[in-house]
Design an enzyme around this catalytic site. Structure first.
Site, PDB file in Angstrom:
ATOM      1  N   HIS A   1     -46.295  31.135 -27.848  1.00  0.00           N
ATOM      2  CA  HIS A   1     -44.876  31.403 -27.773  1.00  0.00           C
ATOM      3  C   HIS A   1     -44.408  30.506 -28.462  1.00  0.00           C
ATOM      4  O   HIS A   1     -44.687  29.247 -28.856  1.00  0.00           O
ATOM      5  CB  HIS A   1     -44.383  31.088 -26.052  1.00  0.00           C
ATOM      6  CG  HIS A   1     -42.897  30.987 -25.831  1.00  0.00           C
ATOM      7  ND1 HIS A   1     -42.042  31.873 -25.836  1.00  0.00           N
ATOM      8  CD2 HIS A   1     -42.080  29.863 -25.855  1.00  0.00           C
ATOM      9  CE1 HIS A   1     -40.907  31.517 -25.779  1.00  0.00           C
ATOM     10  NE2 HIS A   1     -40.844  30.120 -25.934  1.00  0.00           N
TER      11      HIS A   1
ATOM     12  N   CYS B   1     -41.128  37.068 -28.498  1.00  0.00           N
ATOM     13  CA  CYS B   1     -40.314  35.660 -28.931  1.00  0.00           C
ATOM     14  C   CYS B   1     -40.488  35.417 -30.365  1.00  0.00           C
ATOM     15  O   CYS B   1     -39.644  34.535 -30.712  1.00  0.00           O
ATOM     16  CB  CYS B   1     -40.825  34.773 -27.778  1.00  0.00           C
ATOM     17  SG  CYS B   1     -42.556  34.508 -27.890  1.00  0.00           S
TER      18      CYS B   1
END
Length: 223
Positions: free
Chosen positions: A50, A124
């Site tokens: 992430h 993301c």
């Protein structure tokens, strides 16, 4: 009493002027591990990561929920709940006023709705890559999103269960004052409860479900 009011008014104007003044700031990519397996696969040039983009002392990321509204959220740098911080990567410097940058992020939020999140094609890391390129002209390092790049070559073979995000939360939006200091809630807790009542099938469990330090960015109004 008059002197105190004058001092408060002067201080408020000063903060507003600071928010509207171009300030040089670092653009930093903060990368997190989604799994301990990254400790092994990282050395082979891939992993499950992430990432968030840090500007003006705040970090912005993109996560999923089941509603056609902003999935862009704000956290304290290097502190995204539910993930293990790995490293920070400097991407460059820009000169922009905090208020102007806030408008930029709100504009980006209108392009990244929570229900459009896709692990392979719009995750993301796609968000941070686009924001980085818009701000600095540079892309994020390829290894951060390499798994998605590989997955796009064989997405037809991936099970449906992999087409979801590791970041899911019912959005509760907050707007910042002009100086960015005190966020004002744009969606009250009562409204959030009403959304849950109206869409019980859309209640999602996630690492962020119990976190109180994640603020979703309200998207810019459409003209």
């Amino acid at each position: 009493m008059g002197e105190e009011e004058a001092s408060t008014s002067s201080s408020s104007r000063s903060r507003q002027e600071d928010a509207n003044e171009d300030i040089e700031t670092n653009v930093v990519l903060n990368v997190y591990d989604l799994t301990p397996l990254n400790n092994y696969t990282y050395w082979f040039g891939f992993g499950i990561f992430h990432s968030g983009i840090e500007v003006h002392g705040k970090e912005y990321g993109f996560g999923a929920h089941n509603f056609p509204v902003s999935g862009v959220f704000e956290v304290e740098p290097r502190s995204c709940p539910g993930f293990i911080f790995r490293c920070s990567i400097p991407l460059g410097h820009i000169k922009i006023a905090p208020s102007a940058f806030r408008m930029f992020v709100e504009g980006a939020a209108s392009e990244y709705h929570g229900d459009t999140y896709h692990l392979i094609s719009k995750n993301c890391n796609h968000f941070t890559d686009e924001i980085s390129h818009r701000l600095t002209g540079k892309h994020i390092p390829g290894w951060v999103n390499r798994l998605a790049q590989l997955g796009s070559l064989c997405s037809c073979l991936l099970p449906e269960s992999l087409q979801v995000t590791a970041v899911t939360q019912l959005p509760e939006y907050h707007e910042c004052t002009e100086n960015g200091s005190e966020p004002l809630s744009g969606t009250t807790p009562r409204q959030s409860i009403e959304i849950y009542d109206a869409y019980p099938e859309k209640q999602l469990l996630s690492p962020l479900s119990e976190a109180m330090d994640v603020t979703f960015v309200k998207e810019a109004p459409q003209l």
